[in-house]
Scaffold this active site. Sequence first.
Site, short mmCIF file in Angstrom:
data_model
loop_
_atom_site.label_atom_id
_atom_site.label_comp_id
_atom_site.label_asym_id
_atom_site.label_seq_id
_atom_site.Cartn_x
_atom_site.Cartn_y
_atom_site.Cartn_z
N THR A 240 66.32 77.79 62.99
CA THR A 240 66.91 78.71 64.72
C THR A 240 66.10 78.42 65.44
O THR A 240 66.68 77.97 66.45
CB THR A 240 67.67 80.12 64.55
OG1 THR A 240 68.50 80.22 63.21
CG2 THR A 240 68.06 80.86 65.72
N THR B 164 64.68 81.58 59.53
CA THR B 164 64.92 82.89 58.93
C THR B 164 65.07 82.77 57.76
O THR B 164 64.35 84.11 56.97
CB THR B 164 64.96 83.83 59.81
OG1 THR B 164 66.15 83.68 59.92
CG2 THR B 164 64.28 83.74 61.25
C1 SIN Z 1 67.83 80.55 60.95
O1 SIN Z 1 66.26 80.34 60.92
O2 SIN Z 1 67.80 82.06 61.46
C2 SIN Z 1 68.44 80.44 60.46
C3 SIN Z 1 68.55 78.94 59.50
C4 SIN Z 1 67.64 78.65 58.84
O3 SIN Z 1 67.28 79.60 57.96
O4 SIN Z 1 66.70 77.21 58.78
#
Ligand code: SIN
Length: 331
Positions: free
Chosen positions: A15, A95
Amino acid sequence: MRDKPNIVVLGTGGTIAGRGAGYANTSAYACSVLKIDEVLAVLPQGSRRANLRTEQLLQTGSENFNNDHLLLIGKRVSALLEQADVDGVILTHGTDTIEETAYFLHLTLKSVKPVVVVGAMRPPSAMSSDAPLNLYDAICVVTHPASRGRGVLVVSNDEIHTARDVTKVNSFKLEAFASPYGPLGYVVEGEPRFYRMASRDHTVLTPWSLARIDRLPKVDIVYAYGALDADTVGNVAAHAEGIVYAGTGNGNVADHIVAALREAARNGVQVVRASRTGSGVIVRNGAQPDDDYGWIVVDDQVPQKARVLLMLAMLNDPAERGALQAAFYRY
Ligand code: SIN
């Protein structure tokens, strides 16, 4: 003597590298589309604190990361830390599985130089995106002398977490990360403030070195629920070297599943009892007679991170259950 620390920023997607159609798209957007240089462009102030050098290592959502990705990231971070002109590394990461990659690095890197893993819950294109502040905080932490020797750190939402403890606990809010014993500290107006140390061994105090790891054992997770059937467990066990059983409560195993897990252990599959609750300890020989069945318990580790630890522990002692159990109490 250099003017500022030299920090390498590795991009992998997520993200923090996402872009939405409009400002209001805080949860619906395209992930992993910005290159790491574009990600850093959201924070022109970053270069005041450090000489930042970027590398695009991967460009994909972290839900896609498998063991090969872990090894690729680990080997690159390890090689960078060996360079005399690199003072620390920031890894930008989705994340979703940040906790697994961070824990893998925490257990395998052989350096006291700071390593910070950072992501964002809202893409840089969204209103109130956490990307710029999380990145800025990551730079503040990685460049601070107090961050040396603390193992791998995850920085998010003003908090500094040890990679051992942190997990993602919310799917869309900015307060998405928590450690069961609290963060190690905060970042306050660009200054890291540490309040405690992680007590379990990590980095230079573990036996695992990425230079010697080219394959990780196949360890799978089985999530317990009332209608789970023994055949499903048996099928997983037939293709795995280890199983983390995310049992209910204190690692409870339903009566009709016990035989399948005992059979797996008899066939040499390492069976680790964990809990699907998200926190707490599993008591050895408590809910189940682990000694009799040849099973292992996780201590307090969540299933997805127990998987990482079991894979590493099995590199040294694939069949020595006492040593595998000891690893869960040490790391
Ligand atoms: C995010 O980064 O919050 C979600 C997608 C991911 O983990 O790549």
